[in-house]
Design an enzyme around this catalytic site. Structure first.
Site, PDB file in Angstrom:
ATOM      1  N   SER A   1      34.740  32.953  37.211  1.00  7.44           N
ATOM      2  CA  SER A   1      33.945  33.050  38.420  1.00  7.44           C
ATOM      3  C   SER A   1      34.699  33.829  39.494  1.00  7.44           C
ATOM      4  O   SER A   1      35.864  33.543  39.784  1.00  7.44           O
ATOM      5  CB  SER A   1      33.634  31.633  38.904  1.00  7.44           C
ATOM      6  N   GLY A   2      34.040  34.836  40.055  1.00  4.27           N
ATOM      7  CA  GLY A   2      34.651  35.633  41.123  1.00  4.27           C
ATOM      8  C   GLY A   2      35.419  36.839  40.600  1.00  4.27           C
ATOM      9  O   GLY A   2      36.020  37.578  41.381  1.00  4.27           O
TER      10      GLY A   2
ATOM     11  N   THR B   1      29.109  40.129  38.165  1.00  2.88           N
ATOM     12  CA  THR B   1      27.803  40.486  38.704  1.00  2.88           C
ATOM     13  C   THR B   1      27.866  41.843  39.384  1.00  2.88           C
ATOM     14  O   THR B   1      26.952  42.663  39.232  1.00  2.88           O
ATOM     15  CB  THR B   1      27.341  39.403  39.703  1.00  2.88           C
TER      16      THR B   1
ATOM     17  N   ASN C   1      33.782  31.735  44.756  1.00  4.87           N
ATOM     18  CA  ASN C   1      32.990  32.939  44.989  1.00  4.87           C
ATOM     19  C   ASN C   1      31.811  32.595  45.905  1.00  4.87           C
ATOM     20  O   ASN C   1      31.069  31.651  45.641  1.00  4.87           O
ATOM     21  CB  ASN C   1      32.479  33.445  43.619  1.00  4.87           C
TER      22      ASN C   1
ATOM     23  N   SER D   1      28.245  33.085  43.793  1.00  4.74           N
ATOM     24  CA  SER D   1      28.546  32.829  42.383  1.00  4.74           C
ATOM     25  C   SER D   1      27.257  32.630  41.577  1.00  4.74           C
ATOM     26  O   SER D   1      26.382  31.842  41.962  1.00  4.74           O
ATOM     27  CB  SER D   1      29.411  31.575  42.295  1.00  4.74           C
ATOM     28  N   SER D   2      27.138  33.362  40.467  1.00  3.50           N
ATOM     29  CA  SER D   2      25.951  33.174  39.610  1.00  3.50           C
ATOM     30  C   SER D   2      26.145  31.851  38.865  1.00  3.50           C
ATOM     31  O   SER D   2      27.148  31.674  38.199  1.00  3.50           O
ATOM     32  CB  SER D   2      25.844  34.278  38.567  1.00  3.50           C
TER      33      SER D   2
ATOM     34  N   GLY E   1      32.600  32.972  32.420  1.00  5.79           N
ATOM     35  CA  GLY E   1      33.822  32.976  31.606  1.00  5.79           C
ATOM     36  C   GLY E   1      34.256  31.558  31.278  1.00  5.79           C
ATOM     37  O   GLY E   1      33.626  30.573  31.684  1.00  5.79           O
TER      38      GLY E   1
ATOM     39  N   GLU F   1      35.805  28.098  31.435  1.00  5.69           N
ATOM     40  CA  GLU F   1      35.996  27.292  32.648  1.00  5.69           C
ATOM     41  C   GLU F   1      36.867  26.084  32.383  1.00  5.69           C
ATOM     42  O   GLU F   1      36.595  25.316  31.460  1.00  5.69           O
ATOM     43  CB  GLU F   1      34.632  26.827  33.187  1.00  5.69           C
TER      44      GLU F   1
HETATM   45  N1  LIG Z   1      34.147  46.465  42.033  1.00 11.44           N
HETATM   46  C1  LIG Z   1      34.206  45.751  43.136  1.00 11.44           C
HETATM   47  N2  LIG Z   1      34.436  46.355  44.299  1.00 11.44           N
HETATM   48  C2  LIG Z   1      34.506  45.653  45.455  1.00 11.44           C
HETATM   49  N3  LIG Z   1      34.372  44.308  45.527  1.00 11.44           N
HETATM   50  C3  LIG Z   1      34.137  43.649  44.388  1.00 11.44           C
HETATM   51  C4  LIG Z   1      34.029  44.330  43.133  1.00 11.44           C
HETATM   52  N4  LIG Z   1      33.799  43.414  42.182  1.00 11.44           N
HETATM   53  C5  LIG Z   1      33.749  42.225  42.819  1.00 11.44           C
HETATM   54  N5  LIG Z   1      33.941  42.358  44.136  1.00 11.44           N
HETATM   55  C6  LIG Z   1      33.968  41.285  45.143  1.00 11.44           C
HETATM   56  O1  LIG Z   1      34.161  40.068  44.485  1.00 11.44           O
HETATM   57  C7  LIG Z   1      33.093  39.157  44.750  1.00 11.44           C
HETATM   58  C8  LIG Z   1      32.781  38.346  43.521  1.00 11.44           C
HETATM   59  O2  LIG Z   1      32.261  39.188  42.535  1.00 11.44           O
HETATM   60  P1  LIG Z   1      31.080  38.737  41.573  1.00 11.44           P
HETATM   61  O3  LIG Z   1      30.065  37.965  42.310  1.00 11.44           O
HETATM   62  O4  LIG Z   1      30.656  39.921  40.837  1.00 11.44           O
HETATM   63  O5  LIG Z   1      31.869  37.746  40.623  1.00 11.44           O
HETATM   64  P2  LIG Z   1      31.347  37.070  39.289  1.00 11.44           P
HETATM   65  O6  LIG Z   1      32.373  37.299  38.265  1.00 11.44           O
HETATM   66  O7  LIG Z   1      29.973  37.505  38.989  1.00 11.44           O
HETATM   67  O8  LIG Z   1      31.388  35.561  39.705  1.00 11.44           O
HETATM   68  P3  LIG Z   1      30.431  34.380  39.226  1.00 11.44           P
HETATM   69  O9  LIG Z   1      30.718  34.110  37.794  1.00 11.44           O
HETATM   70  O10 LIG Z   1      30.825  33.269  40.106  1.00 11.44           O
HETATM   71  O11 LIG Z   1      29.045  34.846  39.473  1.00 11.44           O
HETATM   72  C9  LIG Z   1      31.958  40.036  45.199  1.00 11.44           C
HETATM   73  O12 LIG Z   1      31.117  39.352  46.074  1.00 11.44           O
HETATM   74  C10 LIG Z   1      32.665  41.191  45.877  1.00 11.44           C
HETATM   75  O13 LIG Z   1      32.959  40.849  47.201  1.00 11.44           O
END
Ligand SMILES: Nc1ncnc2c1ncn2[C@@H]1O[C@H](COP(=O)(O)OP(=O)(O)OP(=O)(O)O)[C@@H](O)[C@H]1O
Length: 933
Positions: free
Chosen positions: A107-108, A112, A157, A160-161, A389, A391
């Site tokens: 997560s984070g 996404t 996050n 977070s999805s 991922g 957990e």
């Molecule tokens: N390529 C990137 N460039 C800039 N900021 C990023 C990038 N990737 C992620 N971030 C930052 O990290 C934060 C978390 O990313 P994201 O929501 O994609 O995580 P995730 O892996 O989908 O988490 P979750 O599993 O909780 O949904 C985003 O809100 C953004 O601020």
């Protein structure tokens, strides 16, 4: 990529397979750190992309960057998401197959964001039409709606999805996006009723309260203040600085209208969202018998109104449960604890099912209507899998168990597919396959999913067996059935040392990524019935009455998840894979901070070292002969500046000159395989040195070098032109095939070109195969779409032949023909030897004698008149036909042909329809008229 090798000391290698000590975790981390500190967040392991969240906006996602990566070979540019996206797209367009991109990480870590950036890449770079613009908008706008209902602020996050997402983007044969389909996995329903400290419920609740207008809130019976709702304040952070709920609400409302939600849908949907908030505020108290009763009736009234359910039945349903005793159903009152439990269970069920409904509704709007309307149902897809991922929390419940099981399955898929791809490449190149030692996690997957013996089966049995099932009875069953498994431990089974770390109600699984201890303790029909009869159409869609009638044992959530995972794996297995592994660099969302401990942990549970080992087991580097030779040819006098023979032989000469040892490389059919990175680095260093030397050579030589560079540019341009031509050829062939498939349909965009082509070819062929004379009845068989045209053409052609024939007749021959026709009427079938006489032309003398004789006799004159009368109408027509069909000059044999023709003309066998007067009598220059005979 080779271009950046020289900078490797500063920025590390762009591909981990080029690490000298590829089995060393420290070397891996070192390389990742070097790159991250230079803001190089992407690195490859072969074709897998490792991405480290930068936590800052980088200037690498611009349209210029997108265009840079478009259509360029994978290894020609620095590692990037776009290279992965483009590679999948290009292979899909060229080979017409399906692909998926698996994005995983904790997560984070940026999953996404990565999937959104890939979607944007396709939206910008794929061809589109005005009609497809809507599809593109819908694909992009489905995201904010899904995020509003499926994402929440967590400690790790802010967005977070809380569900797994698999999205298919469908492309037509031209590579334009024409539709999409989303599958969602395991939404975290428990968040609806409970949030940890510092976390929030799903965004939509706060968005509605913050952004919904006064009238809407009034209609829903809601107040703007989130503090008023029990389900929204358990994390004590309803307001978050980084989230603008009001703005997000506007985006979601706009998105609803674009993705085909009606006002009624929206009304019902928010009716449900509000009902969940009202449900959370329902409080129970004990009556004098210790049974639960609802403390304040106002909440339940709102629920009754919004869900369209009968108030008293709803009240009863929340405080009673239905027991099936023998064949009767009895209502049993609940105590206060059970009533709260039931309330939360209902809130979770309602939200979970509404989320599934929402996904289905979005799918309806993303469906490929364009293709459906125009009959193009053949499409290829690129699937994006954004999945939670591995957990490991402080307390790992059933949800973590499912998530980790899912990761276990996906890891198995990754290793199997990588191994398979490696093996296939070796086979294709004719290189001997050396078995690679790796950890096969099938043993853990089996422990979870095996029929009758796996943890899920045991859980099912416990949940569905008669009698009371408890956490301990479940744990005992586990110990009994899987106690001797090497990857399963409980407190009872553990050794002295580990025993302390496992609680009595816990069990521990030794996953491929590490140990996780799960709490077995974290694992009603009347309300269900109420929701089935709800007046809210979404509720009726979510809770089907038919489910109540189903007398079979219901499926438990674990089995449902197992089944959906099995079908997901099937979907993935049928596609070509690409992988993106996301890494979170620190817990504080800080740019530039590289937390070694945290990252090492992720490298382990993302299976990166295992993947690198499989990828590097044989050879670190492989390249097509042409490309290798092109780059390094200056290192050998025999290949510099030009090598005129086959590239493979050039490479052989080159590496012999450089001094590669036999164990350092292998030569495949089309590629060179280099075993150790140091061999490649040495070659690269030599190349750099050579370049340095070349830059110092005197001017005339420099001219030569410039010429060579120019040549290289020209060759590049030619290669690009050839590639363009190949793409054009592939598209034309594809169009042709599609046209062929649809050739029997009426003219439509899919078959238009094909039909035109076949029309052209038919007509060109027909031109060379036209009938040569009036008696030639041959005609080229037309394709089915041209049958009618061909028939008309045939008529015109015959008519022209006839006309030409008639015009070519001399007056003398016409008279002869007339005479033959007349005599045919008189003698045909009556005189022996008539047929043989047909080919003999009449002698003038005989005929004049015959005429004289006729004239001399009045009887004969009458006979003549009679004969003429008898034969007039019939003979006139047939003689015309006979004339028409007889080629000049009319020799004896032609006469016979003509008489034959006359016979068959009566049956219409001449090819000229009898009903249609093919020849206009008055327009034919007969010269001799009937009356003169
Ligand atoms: N390529 C990137 N460039 C800039 N900021 C990023 C990038 N990737 C992620 N971030 C930052 O990290 C934060 C978390 O990313 P994201 O929501 O994609 O995580 P995730 O892996 O989908 O988490 P979750 O599993 O909780 O949904 C985003 O809100 C953004 O601020």
């Amino acid at each position: 990529m080779e271009g950046a090798l020289i900078a490797r000391d500063k920025v590390g290698v762009q591909d981990f397979v080029l690490l000298d000590s590829h089995t060393s975790e420290a070397a891996f981390l070192n390389n990742l750190r070097k790159r991250y500190q230079e803001n190089l967040i992407y690195t490859y392991i072969g074709s897998l992309l490792v991405s480290v969240n930068p936590y800052q906006e980088l200037d690498i996602y611009t349209v210029t960057q997108m265009k840079l990566y478009r259509g360029v070979n994978f290894f020609e540019l620095p590692p990037h998401l776009y290279a992965i996206a483009d590679n999948a797209y290009r292979v899909m367009c060229n080979e017409y197959n399906n692909h998926f991109i698996l994005i995983s990480g904790e997560s984070g870590a940026g999953k996404t964001e990565a999937s959104k950036k890939i979607l944007q890449y396709y939206a910008v770079t794929c061809p589109t039409t005005e009609q497809l613009q809507t599809v593109r908008d819908r694909l992009l706008l489905s995201n904010p709606v899904l995020e509003a209902f499926g994402n929440a602020k967590t400690l790790r996050n802010d967005n977070s999805s809380r569900f797994g997402k698999y999205m298919d983007i469908q492309f037509d044969f031209k590579g334009a996006p024409v539709g999409g389909h989303i599958l969602s996995y395991l939404i975290e329903k428990s968040r609806v009723v409970h949030q940890n400290h510092g976390e929030r419920n799903f965004h939509i609740f706060y968005q509605l309260l913050e952004g919904g207008d006064k009238d809407l809130l009034c209609w829903l019976g809601l107040e703007r203040n989130p503090q008023k709702y029990t389900y929204l304040i358990q994390g004590r952070c309803a307001k978050v600085f980084s989230i603008n709920d009001k703005n997000d609400w506007k985006i979601v409302r706009k998105a609803f209208s674009i993705i085909d939600f009606t006002e009624k849908d929206i009304e019902h949907l928010f009716g449900i969202v509000a009902s969940v908030l009202h449900l959370g505020n329902i409080q129970f108290e004990e009556d004098s018998n210790g049974h639960a009763i609802i403390r304040d009736g106002s909440q339940i009234k709102w629920i009754s109104k919004l869900l369209g359910a009968h108030l008293s039945i709803l009240q009863e349903a929340l405080t009673h449960r239905k027991i099936e005793a023998r064949s009767e159903e009895v209502l049993s009152p609940l105590n206060v604890d059970l009533a709260f439990y039931a309330r939360d269970a209902v809130a979770k069920a309602i939200y979970g099912r509404t989320f599934t409904w929402l996904v289905n509704k979005i799918n309806g709007s993303l469906a490929n209507k364009v293709g459906f309307m125009s009959g193009v149902l053949n499409k290829t897809v690129i699937g994006l899998l954004d999945i939670y991922g591995f957990e490991v929390l402080d307390t790992n419940s059933f949800e973590q168990f499912c998530i980790n099981y899912c990761n276990e399955k996906l890891q198995q898929l990754l290793i199997e597919m990588t191994l398979k791809a490696e093996q296939e490449e070796y086979e294709l190149e004719g290189i001997e396959w050396e078995p690679i030692p790796y950890f096969n996690n099938k043993i853990i997957c089996d422990l979870v999913e095996q029929k009758h013996k796996g943890i899920i089966s045991i859980l099912d049995e416990e949940c569905l067996r008669p009698g009371e099932a408890t956490d301990l009875s479940f744990l005992e069953k586990l110990e009994e059935k899987v106690g001797d498994h090497a990857h399963f431990v409980t407190r009872k089974l553990a050794d002295q040392k580990t025993r302390k770390s496992i609680d009595w109600v816990d069990f521990r699984l030794l996953h491929y990524a590490g140990e996780v201890t799960y709490c077995a303790g974290s694992f009603y029909l009347l309300l269900f019935q109420v929701l089935c009869n709800s007046k809210n159409s979404i509720m009726r869609d979510c809770f089907l009455l038919s489910e109540l009638d189903n007398r079979r044992r219901p499926e438990t959530v674990a089995t449902q998840f197992k089944n959906s995972l099995t079908s997901l794996i099937e979907i993935l297995m049928s596609k070509e894979p690409s992988y993106i592994r996301c890494i979170k660099p620190n817990e504080n969302k800080e740019p530039g901070k590289f937390d070694d401990f945290l990252i090492r942990h992720q490298v382990k549970y993302l299976g990166l070292m295992e993947h690198l080992r499989v990828r590097r087991a044989g050879f670190a580097y492989r390249r097509k002969y042409e490309l290798f030779l092109q780059r390094y040819k200056s290192l050998c006098p025999a290949t510099w500046p030009h090598w005129h023979g086959p590239a493979a032989e050039g490479v052989e000469r080159l590496i012999k000159h450089i001094g590669y040892k036999p164990e350092e490389y292998k030569l495949g059919r089309t590629k060179i395989f280099i075993r150790f990175p140091k061999t490649l680095f040495a070659t690269e260093d030599a190349f750099e040195y050579r370049k340095h030397l070349l830059s110092k050579v005197p001017v005339p030589l420099r001219c030569k070098i410039n010429t060579i560079k120019l040549e290289a540019c020209w060759r590049g341009a030619l290669a690009r032109r050839a590639a363009k031509k190949r793409t054009w050829a592939v598209q034309t062939i594809r169009k042709f095939i599609n046209g062929f498939i649809n050739r029997k349909k009426p003219l439509c965009p899919e078959n238009r070109d094909f039909v035109r082509l076949s029309q052209y070819h038919y007509l060109m062929k027909l031109r060379d195969h036209l009938p040569k004379n009036v008696l030639d009845k041959s005609w080229l068989q037309p394709p089915s779409i041209l049958e009618e045209t061909s028939e008309m053409l045939q008529k015109i052609c015959v008519r022209n032949l006839v006309r030409k024939y008639c015009r070519g007749l001399t007056a003398e021959r016409k008279v002869q023909l007339q005479q033959k026709v007349v005599t045919s009427a008189v003698f045909s079938g009556k005189k022996e030897g008539y047929l043989e006489s047909l080919s003999q032309p009449f002698l003038d003398t005989r005929l004049s004698e015959f005429s004289k004789a006729l004239e001399a006799s009045a009887t004969s004159s009458c006979l003549c008149k009679f004969l003429l009368d008898q034969t007039d109408s019939f003979s006139k027509r047939n003689s015309l036909l006979a004339e028409a069909a007889l080629p000049p000059p009319c020799r004896g044999s032609d006469m016979k042909g003509m008489m034959d023709l006359q016979d068959c003309s009566q049956t219409g066998d001449t090819g000229i329809p009898l009903g249609q007067k093919a020849i206009n009598l008055s327009r034919i220059p007969w010269g001799v008229r009937w009356t003169r005979v």
